[in-house]
Enzyme design. Sequence first.
Site, mmCIF file in Angstrom:
data_model
loop_
_atom_site.group_PDB
_atom_site.id
_atom_site.type_symbol
_atom_site.label_atom_id
_atom_site.label_comp_id
_atom_site.label_asym_id
_atom_site.label_seq_id
_atom_site.Cartn_x
_atom_site.Cartn_y
_atom_site.Cartn_z
ATOM 1 C CG HIS A 1 -1.989 1.040 1.127
ATOM 2 N ND1 HIS A 1 -1.750 2.358 1.424
ATOM 3 C CD2 HIS A 1 -3.277 0.964 0.724
ATOM 4 C CE1 HIS A 1 -2.867 3.058 1.216
ATOM 5 N NE2 HIS A 1 -3.812 2.228 0.798
ATOM 6 C CD GLU B 1 -5.395 2.388 -2.815
ATOM 7 O OE1 GLU B 1 -6.557 2.150 -2.499
ATOM 8 O OE2 GLU B 1 -4.429 2.152 -2.091
HETATM 9 P P1 PGA Z 1 -9.677 5.998 0.133
HETATM 10 O O1 PGA Z 1 -8.468 5.034 0.496
HETATM 11 O O2 PGA Z 1 -10.845 5.132 -0.274
HETATM 12 O O3 PGA Z 1 -9.956 6.739 1.417
HETATM 13 O O4 PGA Z 1 -9.229 6.877 -0.962
HETATM 14 C C1 PGA Z 1 -8.185 3.909 -0.266
HETATM 15 C C2 PGA Z 1 -6.916 3.266 0.221
HETATM 16 O O5 PGA Z 1 -5.954 3.984 0.556
HETATM 17 O O6 PGA Z 1 -6.821 2.034 0.273
#
Ligand code: PGA
Length: 261
Positions: free
Chosen positions: A102, A171
Amino acid sequence: MKKTFIGNWKMNPQSLKEAQDLVNVVDEVLVKEGSNPNLDIIFCPPFIFLENIIAMSNLSKSSQGFMVGAQNLAIENSGAYTGEISGQMLTGLGILSVIIGHSERRWKLNESDEVINKKLKSAILNNIIPIICFGEKVRGDSSKEEISKQIQSTFQGIDFKDLKKMYVTYEPVWAISANSGAEVDNPKNASNSIDFIKNYIKDNFDTGSTQIDFIYGGSVNFDNVNGLILENNIDGVLVGGASVRKEDLSKLIDAMNRLTK
Ligand code: PGA
Protein backbone atom coordinates in the site's frame (compact mmCIF):
# COMPACT_ATOMS: atom_id res chain seq x y z
CA MET A 1 -20.62 -10.40 -12.91
CA LYS A 2 -18.80 -11.12 -9.71
CA LYS A 3 -17.24 -8.14 -7.89
CA THR A 4 -15.31 -7.66 -4.67
CA PHE A 5 -15.47 -4.99 -2.01
CA ILE A 6 -12.33 -4.64 0.11
CA GLY A 7 -12.53 -2.32 3.11
CA ASN A 8 -9.13 -1.00 4.15
CA TRP A 9 -9.85 0.46 7.57
CA LYS A 10 -6.28 1.75 8.00
CA MET A 11 -5.71 2.95 11.61
CA ASN A 12 -9.46 3.18 12.26
CA PRO A 13 -11.80 3.01 14.10
CA GLN A 14 -10.57 3.81 17.60
CA SER A 15 -12.60 1.28 19.57
CA LEU A 16 -13.75 -2.31 19.22
CA LYS A 17 -17.34 -1.19 19.65
CA GLU A 18 -17.05 1.07 16.58
CA ALA A 19 -15.41 -1.74 14.63
CA GLN A 20 -18.27 -4.06 15.52
CA ASP A 21 -20.79 -1.41 14.51
CA LEU A 22 -19.25 -1.25 11.03
CA VAL A 23 -19.62 -5.00 10.61
CA ASN A 24 -23.17 -4.98 11.95
CA VAL A 25 -24.22 -2.26 9.56
CA VAL A 26 -23.08 -4.36 6.61
CA ASP A 27 -24.68 -7.49 8.01
CA GLU A 28 -27.98 -5.64 8.24
CA VAL A 29 -27.83 -4.65 4.57
CA LEU A 30 -27.02 -8.20 3.53
CA VAL A 31 -29.77 -9.75 5.63
CA LYS A 32 -32.30 -7.24 4.29
CA GLU A 33 -31.35 -7.74 0.68
CA GLY A 34 -30.88 -11.50 0.69
CA SER A 35 -27.92 -13.54 -0.39
CA ASN A 36 -25.84 -12.46 -3.38
CA PRO A 37 -23.12 -14.85 -4.55
CA ASN A 38 -21.83 -12.16 -6.92
CA LEU A 39 -20.43 -9.91 -4.22
CA ASP A 40 -17.43 -10.80 -2.08
CA ILE A 41 -16.80 -8.60 0.94
CA ILE A 42 -13.45 -8.43 2.69
CA PHE A 43 -12.82 -6.26 5.75
CA CYS A 44 -9.23 -5.42 6.63
CA PRO A 45 -9.28 -4.08 10.19
CA PRO A 46 -6.27 -3.15 12.33
CA PHE A 47 -4.51 -6.12 13.95
CA ILE A 48 -6.04 -5.66 17.40
CA PHE A 49 -9.59 -6.14 16.07
CA LEU A 50 -8.87 -9.11 13.82
CA GLU A 51 -9.77 -11.89 16.22
CA ASN A 52 -13.03 -10.26 17.15
CA ILE A 53 -14.05 -9.49 13.59
CA ILE A 54 -13.28 -13.06 12.54
CA ALA A 55 -15.55 -14.29 15.33
CA MET A 56 -18.24 -11.95 13.98
CA SER A 57 -17.75 -13.26 10.45
CA ASN A 58 -18.43 -16.78 11.73
CA LEU A 59 -21.65 -15.60 13.35
CA SER A 60 -22.80 -13.44 10.43
CA LYS A 61 -26.60 -13.46 10.13
CA SER A 62 -26.45 -13.22 6.36
CA SER A 63 -25.77 -16.37 4.38
CA GLN A 64 -23.47 -14.38 2.11
CA GLY A 65 -21.20 -13.30 4.95
CA PHE A 66 -17.85 -11.59 4.65
CA MET A 67 -14.15 -12.40 4.87
CA VAL A 68 -11.41 -10.88 6.97
CA GLY A 69 -8.01 -9.71 5.77
CA ALA A 70 -5.03 -8.06 7.43
CA GLN A 71 -3.38 -4.78 6.47
CA ASN A 72 0.18 -5.97 6.84
CA LEU A 73 2.43 -8.93 7.67
CA ALA A 74 6.05 -9.47 8.65
CA ILE A 75 8.75 -10.54 6.22
CA GLU A 76 9.53 -13.69 8.24
CA ASN A 77 7.42 -16.27 10.03
CA SER A 78 9.07 -15.99 13.43
CA GLY A 79 12.06 -14.55 15.20
CA ALA A 80 13.41 -11.34 16.61
CA TYR A 81 11.17 -8.78 14.87
CA THR A 82 9.89 -6.47 17.58
CA GLY A 83 6.36 -5.29 16.93
CA GLU A 84 5.74 -7.49 13.91
CA ILE A 85 2.95 -10.00 13.18
CA SER A 86 3.81 -12.92 10.92
CA GLY A 87 1.90 -14.58 8.11
CA GLN A 88 1.97 -17.78 10.10
CA MET A 89 0.23 -16.05 13.01
CA LEU A 90 -2.36 -14.59 10.66
CA THR A 91 -3.12 -17.97 9.11
CA GLY A 92 -3.49 -19.42 12.59
CA LEU A 93 -6.11 -16.78 13.30
CA GLY A 94 -8.08 -17.59 10.15
CA ILE A 95 -7.01 -14.60 8.06
CA LEU A 96 -7.54 -15.20 4.34
CA SER A 97 -5.94 -12.19 2.68
CA VAL A 98 -3.47 -9.40 3.31
CA ILE A 99 -2.78 -5.97 1.82
CA ILE A 100 0.81 -5.62 0.56
CA GLY A 101 2.56 -2.62 -0.98
CA HIS A 102 0.00 0.00 0.00
CA SER A 103 1.30 3.48 -0.86
CA GLU A 104 0.96 4.63 2.74
CA ARG A 105 3.40 1.95 3.84
CA ARG A 106 5.60 2.69 0.87
CA TRP A 107 5.73 6.46 1.20
CA LYS A 108 4.82 7.31 4.79
CA LEU A 109 6.57 4.35 6.42
CA ASN A 110 9.45 3.98 3.97
CA GLU A 111 8.72 0.38 3.07
CA SER A 112 11.17 -0.61 0.34
CA ASP A 113 10.62 -2.66 -2.81
CA GLU A 114 12.67 -5.41 -1.22
CA VAL A 115 10.47 -5.54 1.87
CA ILE A 116 7.30 -5.58 -0.23
CA ASN A 117 8.72 -8.47 -2.27
CA LYS A 118 9.54 -10.42 0.91
CA LYS A 119 6.07 -9.80 2.30
CA LEU A 120 4.54 -11.18 -0.89
CA LYS A 121 6.72 -14.28 -0.57
CA SER A 122 5.64 -14.70 3.04
CA ALA A 123 1.95 -14.38 2.14
CA ILE A 124 2.35 -17.08 -0.53
CA LEU A 125 4.25 -19.33 1.87
CA ASN A 126 1.41 -19.03 4.35
CA ASN A 127 -1.41 -19.45 1.83
CA ILE A 128 -2.75 -15.96 2.37
CA ILE A 129 -4.26 -14.23 -0.66
CA PRO A 130 -2.20 -11.11 -1.42
CA ILE A 131 -3.95 -7.84 -2.17
CA ILE A 132 -1.08 -6.11 -3.96
CA CYS A 133 -1.22 -2.37 -4.57
CA PHE A 134 0.35 -0.50 -7.47
CA GLY A 135 -0.08 3.11 -8.44
CA GLU A 136 1.68 6.27 -9.50
CA LYS A 137 2.35 9.05 -7.05
CA VAL A 138 1.51 11.96 -9.31
CA ARG A 139 -0.99 12.01 -12.15
CA GLY A 140 0.81 12.21 -15.47
CA ASP A 141 2.88 10.76 -18.23
CA SER A 142 5.41 8.89 -16.13
CA SER A 143 2.82 6.73 -14.43
CA LYS A 144 3.31 3.69 -16.66
CA GLU A 145 7.02 3.66 -16.06
CA GLU A 146 6.52 4.02 -12.32
CA ILE A 147 3.96 1.24 -12.17
CA SER A 148 6.05 -1.13 -14.31
CA LYS A 149 8.97 -0.67 -11.91
CA GLN A 150 6.73 -1.45 -8.95
CA ILE A 151 5.43 -4.59 -10.64
CA GLN A 152 8.95 -5.73 -11.57
CA SER A 153 10.33 -5.38 -8.06
CA THR A 154 7.25 -6.77 -6.32
CA PHE A 155 7.07 -9.90 -8.47
CA GLN A 156 10.80 -10.56 -8.58
CA GLY A 157 11.46 -14.26 -7.93
CA ILE A 158 7.80 -15.03 -7.26
CA ASP A 159 6.72 -18.55 -8.10
CA PHE A 160 3.13 -18.17 -9.22
CA LYS A 161 2.47 -21.87 -9.24
CA ASP A 162 2.24 -21.70 -5.45
CA LEU A 163 -0.37 -18.95 -5.67
CA LYS A 164 -4.01 -19.78 -6.34
CA LYS A 165 -5.43 -16.30 -6.19
CA MET A 166 -4.28 -12.72 -5.97
CA TYR A 167 -5.88 -9.29 -6.04
CA VAL A 168 -3.94 -6.68 -7.98
CA THR A 169 -5.05 -3.20 -7.07
CA TYR A 170 -4.53 -0.09 -9.13
CA GLU A 171 -4.48 2.64 -6.55
CA PRO A 172 -3.08 5.96 -7.78
CA VAL A 173 -1.70 7.85 -4.79
CA TRP A 174 -3.22 11.14 -5.99
CA ALA A 175 -6.68 9.57 -5.78
CA ILE A 176 -6.49 8.41 -2.16
CA SER A 177 -8.94 10.49 -0.17
CA ALA A 178 -6.55 11.17 2.70
CA ASN A 179 -4.22 13.06 0.34
CA SER A 180 -4.92 16.71 -0.29
CA GLY A 181 -6.68 17.49 -3.54
CA ALA A 182 -7.54 13.83 -4.07
CA GLU A 183 -10.26 12.87 -6.50
CA VAL A 184 -11.53 9.56 -7.78
CA ASP A 185 -10.14 8.47 -11.15
CA ASN A 186 -12.75 8.36 -13.86
CA PRO A 187 -13.91 4.82 -14.70
CA LYS A 188 -12.50 4.81 -18.24
CA ASN A 189 -9.05 5.96 -17.12
CA ALA A 190 -9.04 3.51 -14.23
CA SER A 191 -10.01 0.75 -16.61
CA ASN A 192 -7.25 1.74 -19.05
CA SER A 193 -4.64 1.75 -16.29
CA ILE A 194 -5.81 -1.67 -15.16
CA ASP A 195 -5.57 -2.83 -18.74
CA PHE A 196 -1.97 -1.66 -18.82
CA ILE A 197 -1.17 -3.47 -15.54
CA LYS A 198 -2.92 -6.64 -16.74
CA ASN A 199 -0.97 -6.71 -20.00
CA TYR A 200 2.31 -5.82 -18.35
CA ILE A 201 1.95 -8.74 -15.95
CA LYS A 202 0.92 -11.08 -18.77
CA ASP A 203 3.87 -10.07 -20.94
CA ASN A 204 6.50 -10.24 -18.21
CA PHE A 205 5.51 -13.01 -15.82
CA ASP A 206 4.28 -16.56 -16.11
CA THR A 207 1.32 -16.40 -13.76
CA GLY A 208 0.10 -19.85 -14.86
CA SER A 209 -3.25 -20.73 -13.32
CA THR A 210 -3.21 -18.01 -10.64
CA GLN A 211 -6.56 -16.27 -10.64
CA ILE A 212 -5.97 -12.52 -10.63
CA ASP A 213 -8.76 -10.09 -9.86
CA PHE A 214 -8.09 -6.45 -10.74
CA ILE A 215 -9.26 -3.87 -8.25
CA TYR A 216 -9.45 -0.07 -8.31
CA GLY A 217 -8.82 2.02 -5.19
CA GLY A 218 -8.87 5.76 -4.44
CA SER A 219 -11.78 7.94 -3.21
CA VAL A 220 -14.44 5.31 -3.94
CA ASN A 221 -17.84 6.02 -2.39
CA PHE A 222 -21.50 5.11 -2.93
CA ASP A 223 -21.89 7.94 -5.41
CA ASN A 224 -19.12 6.94 -7.80
CA VAL A 225 -18.96 3.16 -7.34
CA ASN A 226 -21.49 2.38 -10.08
CA GLY A 227 -19.41 3.68 -12.97
CA LEU A 228 -16.32 1.93 -11.66
CA ILE A 229 -17.68 -1.55 -11.14
CA LEU A 230 -19.65 -1.51 -14.37
CA GLU A 231 -16.30 -1.49 -16.19
CA ASN A 232 -15.50 -5.04 -17.32
CA ASN A 233 -11.86 -4.62 -16.42
CA ILE A 234 -12.57 -3.65 -12.82
CA ASP A 235 -13.34 -6.66 -10.63
CA GLY A 236 -13.84 -4.67 -7.46
CA VAL A 237 -12.89 -1.74 -5.27
CA LEU A 238 -10.52 -1.11 -2.38
CA VAL A 239 -12.09 1.45 -0.10
CA GLY A 240 -10.50 3.39 2.75
CA GLY A 241 -12.32 6.44 4.13
CA ALA A 242 -15.84 5.43 3.11
CA SER A 243 -15.37 1.96 4.63
CA VAL A 244 -15.10 3.35 8.17
CA ARG A 245 -18.03 5.76 8.02
CA LYS A 246 -21.08 3.74 8.98
CA GLU A 247 -23.61 5.39 6.76
CA ASP A 248 -21.32 5.60 3.73
CA LEU A 249 -20.33 1.97 4.16
CA SER A 250 -23.92 0.82 4.34
CA LYS A 251 -24.84 2.80 1.20
CA LEU A 252 -21.77 1.53 -0.63
CA ILE A 253 -22.50 -2.13 0.12
CA ASP A 254 -26.12 -1.56 -0.78
CA ALA A 255 -25.12 -0.03 -4.16
CA MET A 256 -22.66 -2.82 -4.94
CA ASN A 257 -25.11 -5.49 -3.90
CA ARG A 258 -27.81 -4.16 -6.19
CA LEU A 259 -25.47 -3.70 -9.13
CA THR A 260 -24.07 -7.21 -8.95
CA LYS A 261 -27.27 -9.16 -8.28
P1 PGA B 1 -9.68 6.00 0.13
O1 PGA B 1 -8.47 5.03 0.50
O2 PGA B 1 -10.84 5.13 -0.27
O3 PGA B 1 -9.96 6.74 1.42
O4 PGA B 1 -9.23 6.88 -0.96
C1 PGA B 1 -8.18 3.91 -0.27
C2 PGA B 1 -6.92 3.27 0.22
O5 PGA B 1 -5.95 3.98 0.56
O6 PGA B 1 -6.82 2.03 0.27
